[in-house]
Motif scaffolding. Sequence first.
Motif, mmCIF file in Angstrom:
data_model
loop_
_atom_site.group_PDB
_atom_site.id
_atom_site.type_symbol
_atom_site.label_atom_id
_atom_site.label_comp_id
_atom_site.label_asym_id
_atom_site.label_seq_id
_atom_site.Cartn_x
_atom_site.Cartn_y
_atom_site.Cartn_z
ATOM 1 N N PRO A 111 0.824 -1.208 0.000
ATOM 2 C CA PRO A 111 0.000 0.000 0.000
ATOM 3 C C PRO A 111 0.861 1.262 0.000
ATOM 4 O O PRO A 111 2.021 1.218 0.386
ATOM 5 C CB PRO A 111 -0.752 -0.106 1.328
ATOM 6 N N ALA A 112 0.249 2.366 -0.418
ATOM 7 C CA ALA A 112 0.944 3.650 -0.337
ATOM 8 C C ALA A 112 -0.085 4.762 -0.270
ATOM 9 O O ALA A 112 -1.198 4.630 -0.780
ATOM 10 C CB ALA A 112 1.837 3.857 -1.555
ATOM 11 N N ALA A 113 0.311 5.854 0.386
ATOM 12 C CA ALA A 113 -0.584 7.006 0.440
ATOM 13 C C ALA A 113 0.260 8.252 0.436
ATOM 14 O O ALA A 113 1.365 8.262 0.988
ATOM 15 C CB ALA A 113 -1.413 6.966 1.722
ATOM 16 N N SER A 114 -0.248 9.315 -0.193
ATOM 17 C CA SER A 114 0.483 10.569 -0.105
ATOM 18 C C SER A 114 -0.491 11.727 -0.206
ATOM 19 O O SER A 114 -1.568 11.613 -0.783
ATOM 20 C CB SER A 114 1.539 10.661 -1.206
ATOM 21 N N VAL A 115 -0.075 12.834 0.411
ATOM 22 C CA VAL A 115 -0.929 14.025 0.377
ATOM 23 C C VAL A 115 -0.072 15.209 -0.015
ATOM 24 O O VAL A 115 1.143 15.193 0.139
ATOM 25 C CB VAL A 115 -1.551 14.309 1.761
ATOM 26 N N ALA A 116 -0.747 16.243 -0.537
ATOM 27 C CA ALA A 116 -0.039 17.482 -0.828
ATOM 28 C C ALA A 116 -0.961 18.652 -0.541
ATOM 29 O O ALA A 116 -2.189 18.542 -0.617
ATOM 30 C CB ALA A 116 0.407 17.505 -2.287
ATOM 31 N N TRP A 117 -0.312 19.754 -0.201
ATOM 32 C CA TRP A 117 -1.079 20.972 0.090
ATOM 33 C C TRP A 117 -0.452 22.096 -0.705
ATOM 34 O O TRP A 117 0.716 22.403 -0.536
ATOM 35 C CB TRP A 117 -1.015 21.254 1.597
ATOM 36 N N ARG A 118 -1.257 22.683 -1.589
ATOM 37 C CA ARG A 118 -0.745 23.803 -2.365
ATOM 38 C C ARG A 118 -0.970 25.071 -1.570
ATOM 39 O O ARG A 118 -2.019 25.696 -1.665
ATOM 40 C CB ARG A 118 -1.500 23.921 -3.680
ATOM 41 N N ILE A 119 0.004 25.433 -0.808
ATOM 42 C CA ILE A 119 -0.174 26.594 0.076
ATOM 43 C C ILE A 119 -0.335 27.863 -0.743
ATOM 44 O O ILE A 119 -1.051 28.786 -0.372
ATOM 45 C CB ILE A 119 1.024 26.703 1.034
ATOM 46 N N ASP A 120 0.318 27.903 -1.888
ATOM 47 C CA ASP A 120 0.254 29.137 -2.687
ATOM 48 C C ASP A 120 -1.156 29.452 -3.176
ATOM 49 O O ASP A 120 -1.441 30.572 -3.573
ATOM 50 C CB ASP A 120 1.231 29.059 -3.872
ATOM 51 N N GLU A 121 -2.023 28.450 -3.149
ATOM 52 C CA GLU A 121 -3.390 28.690 -3.604
ATOM 53 C C GLU A 121 -4.249 29.301 -2.509
ATOM 54 O O GLU A 121 -5.369 29.729 -2.752
ATOM 55 C CB GLU A 121 -4.031 27.365 -4.054
ATOM 56 N N GLU A 122 -3.739 29.267 -1.290
ATOM 57 C CA GLU A 122 -4.541 29.794 -0.181
ATOM 58 C C GLU A 122 -4.633 31.311 -0.297
ATOM 59 O O GLU A 122 -3.704 31.979 -0.754
ATOM 60 C CB GLU A 122 -3.892 29.417 1.161
ATOM 61 N N ASP A 123 -5.744 31.847 0.180
ATOM 62 C CA ASP A 123 -5.959 33.293 0.074
ATOM 63 C C ASP A 123 -4.867 34.068 0.791
ATOM 64 O O ASP A 123 -4.365 35.066 0.307
ATOM 65 C CB ASP A 123 -7.324 33.678 0.678
ATOM 66 N N PHE A 124 -4.494 33.547 1.962
ATOM 67 C CA PHE A 124 -3.532 34.328 2.755
ATOM 68 C C PHE A 124 -2.168 34.400 2.088
ATOM 69 O O PHE A 124 -1.305 35.114 2.524
ATOM 70 C CB PHE A 124 -3.419 33.775 4.185
#
Lengths: 354, 1006, 476
Positions: free
Chosen positions: B618-631
């Motif tokens: 099994p494998a899992a991964s996540v990502a967060w595009r911080i640059d898309e956040e309003d702040f």
Amino acid sequence: MKKYYKIYYLLFAILGLGFISCEDDADLTYLQEVNFTATPQVSANSLMLEQEAANEPAINISWSEVSFPIEEAPVNYSLQFATPADTLGETAWGNATSMTAGDDVLSKEISVTDLNEMVKDLGLVADEEGTIVYRVRAYVDHPVFSKAGVFQVTPYDQVSSSASIYVPGAYQGWDPATASSLKETATTGVFEGIIGFTDPAALEFKFTIEPNWNENYGGDDNGNLVFDGNNLSVPSVGSYKITVNFNEMTWMAEPYSWGIIGPATPSGWDSDTDMIYNNEEELWEYTGELMSGALKFRLNDEWTINYGSRNSTDFIAYLDDPGAHDISSAGVYRVTFQIDEEDNSMAYYTIEGQ
Amino acid sequence: MQQILQEKVLPNITSLILNSFSILFGLAIMFCTGQAEATPMKDLIGKNIQYTISGEVVDSEGLPILGINVVEKGTSNGTMTDIDGLFSLEVDSEKAILVFSSIGFETQEIPVEGTQNIKVTMQTSVAGLDEVVVVGYGTSTKRDVTGAVASISDEEFNQGAITNPLQQISGKAPGVNINQVGSEPGSTPSVRIRGITSLIGGNDPLVVVNGVQGNMDLLNQIPPNEIQSVDILKDASATAVYGSRGAPGVIIVTTKKNKRGTSTLEYSSTASIDVLSNELDVLDANQWWEQAQRYGVPASANHGSSTDWYDILTQTGYTQNHTISFGAGTDTFNYRASVSAILQEGVVLNSNSDKYIARLSANQKALDERLDITLNINTGILETSNSVQSIGNAAFTSNLITNSYFLRPTDPVFDTDGSYYTDPNVFEYLNPYAVAQTTVDERENNNLFVSLNADLDVYKGITLGWFGSWRKTNNTVGFFLPVESTDANAINQNGFANISNSRQDEKLTNLSLSYENTFGEHKLNALALYEWQQQSYQGNYGQARGFFNNETTYNSLQSGDLSDVRSGDISSYKNDRSLVSFLGRLNYTLKDKYLLTLSYRRDGSSVFGENNKWGNFPAASVAWRIDEEDFMQNGIFNQLKLRAGYGITGNQQGLIPQQSLSLVSPGGITYFGGEQIRNFEISQNSNEDLKWERKKQTNIGVDFSLIDSRLSGSLDAYTATTDDLLFNYTVPQPPFPYNTVAANVGSIRNRGIELALNYDFIRNNDVTLSLGGNMSLLDNEVLNLSGSIEGVELNTDFVPWGTNSYLIEGQPVGTYSILQHEGIDGVGAEVVRDINGDGTIDQGVRSPDRQIEGLALPTYNFAINPRFRYKDFDFSMLWRGSGGNKIYNGLRRNLSLMESLGNANVLESAVDLDLFTSQYSSNLWLEDGDFVRLENVNAGYNWQLDTFKYIESVRFSITGNNLLLITDYSGIDPEINFSGGNGFGGDFGIYPRTTSVALGLQVTFK
Amino acid sequence: DVEEQVYDKYQADEFYSSTEGADVALAAVYANVAGNWGGVGYAGADNGWYDLNSMSADEQVIPHRTDGAWQLDFARLYKHEWLPTDLIVNNTWNWLYEAIFSANLAVEQLETAGAAPSKIAEAKVLRSFFYYLLMDDYGNVPFYTTNDVTVEELPQTSRQEVYDFIVAELQENVPNLSETKGGEYYGRFNKWAGYGLLAKVYLNAEVYTGTPQWQKCVEAIEELETGGFSLHPGLANEASPNGYQYYELFGDQLPGDETILAMFATANVVSRNIFTIRSLSGPHAMELFGVSGWNGSIVPQEYYNNYEDGDIRKEQFLLGEQPGGVSYSPQVNSLDNPGADPFAGVRNIKFYPATPLDGGGASNDFPIYRYADFMLMKAECYIRLGNSGAAKPLVDAIRERAGLSALDSDPTLEDIYDERGFELNWEGHRRQDMIRFGTFLEANEFRGASENHRKLFPIPTSALDANPNLQQNLGY
């Protein structure tokens, strides 16, 4: 303008690099040829060998110097001898005999005996002329051979070259098969050994080459040895070192004795009591009275060579040792004495009451 | 630090470097002054006059781009390009400046300067977020990737005398170490992605070329010029989709295709001159004799010649690479074909390699473009003549060129009669020139693979896919070693010849179903796949000896002495492995900010024990595009993305088939019952419990770009632990008949940090100047090696790995545990420290007299890559380095003992050392392996020939390879085998590495 | 489905379950006896049992030489400085256990296949042979007789118990062995070779257990003698190796009159014999046999000097000028650094190379047991039992065959010891003899007296590392 110039410069630099890297390959080297410049010389082309001249030079072979690339290294020369048949074909010189001459030595003298022995080993027959082919081998890092030369030679039959001769005599019933023997010394043809004579009526003997009478030697009137000569003898009872020299046809017998000395012996420290050589067992022995006290062994009535014991239990005496064996009680004993063959600093002895 | 400037090219290289720098700076300065003059001045008069400017905008491949914004600077006056890339705009001054911009491209400003017609070439932006990234079983975009993936496109490739695709990406991706040992023609580099994670093998990444999976040798079949991009999957969350085969990482190669509406013909070639970059200094004839006399070597060892053995065995080599490719594309059909020849003549006598590759790729759309079928056909022929790899007497065996160092300089090549010289006083004397001239070692490798891919768009985002590939490889090696070679073995056998043939057959097919859709803020992509693979290996071998003469070499084995047949003369083998897999994967994106990837793969492999054939990954991964956040909208970041992933992968590829079974194989001839009969023996310890080796990896990363995207980069940190390590462990004998058995015991951990950075100093239409670089740090540790097999507590610490290097619990793989040099005693023998003071020097593997001292594997790697372009001229460099490791210089030891003077040569450095003899291999020979190499310097000029009838453009380039090496290492080259196999970390003589200068030409026809 | 397919080998269980397979299992045990590279086998090649037992004695050694040739392992053996990590110690151990594994396998397969009792007995006797070699060299050793054991079930068994096992096993099985001599049984344990093994075990019983078994040894030899053996003639004969028929005992095929158990060799096919090629220098062997010699083993000067002149067994030694332009000097100055002169040391051509031969070895078979050995053993037992009169004819026969005169008086133990040295040198018996006669630890020209623990070899470090339950022999 300027910038193009720079670019061309760069291109030239790179082309230059290409040329530099296309350098010639290094030399493929060959082992340097090394040769004898001339055929070796012999002092005589035809030889008749005689046993009388055994130790005289028979032939001298000389050759020219060979120079190898490593000039500072000595050139080692040796000679090879072969029969003509052995110098042909696949295995040429395969059965040759070699003889070293030495480093930077340009000639070799071979004595009559040596040559005689060698050519006979090569298959020549006594009293018949034969041909010997020889060549010189020079060696520093690889062998180089001279051209081959030949000479004629007539060998003789060597008289006696057994490693021991036999001394049948009255002392043992005149039987060569069971007689004591003399061993050949470092000098070919010279034999030596020790024999003890115990019976004043049995002091005569002769020498035989084999343990049979076929070839026996006795004396002539001048004290020299001759084939089938008169009986020889020693003057009196005792042990003798007997030396026979077939090269000179002479012989001699010198008194030779190990003795015991010390308070345990009849004459104390003053003089030896001689032991007698037992020809069968090859050891020295004495049987007789001993007192209690010290006992040491010495040779020919001298302290020069003497053996002493470190204790009275091991029955081993050591060369020049200050100690002595202590006889605890007087009585009749048989003492035997024998020096270790390998290590002459030790001797084994026994002392047994009779 | 000692600098090894490659002797023969020194003056030129210096000037080359100086010139390239002066050009670089000079041009930069010219540009700046030009820039100053180009500053717009206010026009007081021309406000009423209108100018119409029209033009064309194309991409770097010359294809028109639709939808580029064209705006007059300082105004809102603008337009957009049409489908043919054309635009037209009215401006009010001839001094106007036009600004061209669009997402994914570098913004450009072009002064009008009175021109009416402008052609603008847009450069893809380095931080191209929509750059396509190829991931397992599909593609993604850079902005959507959640795992650690490195992507290198063809513009970034290294240039020059390239013979293998890996050379093009050397130094381009952090954590991907490409290791080329020497420059033997036909030899291929090895790759390690994030270190060594397995002991038994299987550290080679999986190679996927247009969907075809294979081992590293698959790369040999790809013409370097025809590669579009290389993508490297590094962490488990990315590789887990390949299950067991992906554990060591995956290299995905995508070849060039023709786009719609194009028709092309291209020719490209490079030719280089290759020279030796470095050689060891051994004594020349005079020096040798001087030393020999000091040591009382007799004159009989001096044969009075003066031979430079190394020199006579080497030459100037060359490399050529020619490719012709052509293709075309329409709306529903495109194809591309190419033929390549890669020809190499090595720097060592009689080593060369010729490679020919032909390929065809065709793609057809049908059923209203719902069905997409792609066919790839690739065939390659590789012909190699090797310089002998392993020869020499029992005391020291190495490759032929290394043997040349051992020859006394006073030995001649030929005897007086012209035969090859040998010295009867030297045991097993070997004349390497004779070997080079008389050995026949000819290898041929034929490769063919075909793949077919069909995708059917079933319904609203549901796609059904089928893929099948079949690859066949045939190898033939013909070898002949005559008596004249002077080799002892050849002399004993009166010359021998052998032929070996081997065949590999690899089949793969898979069936997939995928679904893709977007529901408001939710984006979904799911994949289900079944895959079946089979690899089978077959071969045969024949040998004969005692030939009548040397005419027939290995082509007439029947002419040998057939009364002298020995066991091992004839053999054949066959084995195979099969794999069955099920894969499910889900990609989910929320609000274009939060990304999630889940995958699950189940693999079954035939090589394991009866009850352990299946493994789950099994494998899992996540990502967060911080640059898309309003702040973040007003922050300095143009892009900022955080990634995290975890996955499990397995290893079975390193395991030779049939290890789990107790097998009987023929063991030569034995004498029994009054005759010579075949003997059979149990050939291995069996292990029915053999199972999957599992690697668990966690990765955290961040991708960022800032300052107008001028500075961009990514940083990854990972930790990977391999459990149930497969290895040939030591077991007690008795009761085992052999002292090793393949088993799953122990674990090993790799941790690392990887950083890639790029900064653009200047970035406009005419000039770009940027500096790229990357580095990786690696920390490897053997966590544990113990366990039990069949109730046997294994005591497996201190497993010999390379010379003096071991696997030691708590230490990195290949840690040196080595005797400590203390000095030289009165008779010239080496003294080593008796650490436990027991009066003897224990040389056993666990000896208390050994001391831990460094490791064989580099702990850091870095590369620096400055690039410059001025209009049509471009220039780049690649500096690459690694270190933190130690090298056991076994060759230096073998060339340093004065006792061998009688029958061999020694290094010049041995004279100072003055060591007569040694019974040890101590740390006297252990050296630091750090180095920096100027791997590549490239300058090129692109010439657009609009006015020519047939030729569209020409590119000239010149490339220098391996121009400078900075290292303390005393051997020829510190870059030795780091791949982790047996003997690694030691230098026992390598094929020399070359320095080369290549000229390149690329022509695109109309 | 991912079942493993095997195309090019046989699955062990299927293979051995056939009758032919069982026979093959027995043949495979003999394959272990054949000498080969890597220290495998009884004799004939490097770095194994033979070197361990010959070079630790006083009959041969390979000096490290000034030209850097030859590692120090051999010198260490001679100087009694061997280490538990030494390759040869390790090789011998591994070889013997591989052999025991295959013997266990053969016993199992033969029993399963219901093979002839004589064959089962043969496999068991072979196994005892290996255990005897193992216990002789290493003392207390792990002991097992079926292959499906785990380490826990594999205790380190005392020398006494291994001895008891061997004796019991031989008493039970030797009577069942075949009585055929030669032919099908050349190189195999027939009944007479079996009694030979038993006699060897009894001969050294005192060393192994503290209790001598001289009488039993005599009885075993008497059983052996019912097989009808005699001394091979020692006459001069141009056609024989080294010019005497005696040397046919070490030739290509060993004569049946004296040989009791031979190890078969044909170079490059089965086994090999390196002893002469390993001894002679490069150019010398090249000149004689057309292959380059290794310039290795020499005979220590003292050992050589013990021979009497006129002993035909002295013909096996070479000293002084030789074909090929080399000359050997008797004196070796040094075994280890700074090294001996390349041409120092007496060389040996007892095993005058039989063809086919090449630089890797020759085709001489190797005498594991021959009658001369057992005659001397018998003589020794007689003396030890106080009957030296009975020993004299046995010793005299051997001396007379060698061209020497009979002894003057009844032989002493020293006489036996010396005669064994003259007769059996380089045949792998010397270490055992020296231990039995108490001379093994004595000082020699290259070392002082060695310590008592040297009478056993250490259990190899790798074995201890792999199996922590093993106890190292005392003193190591």
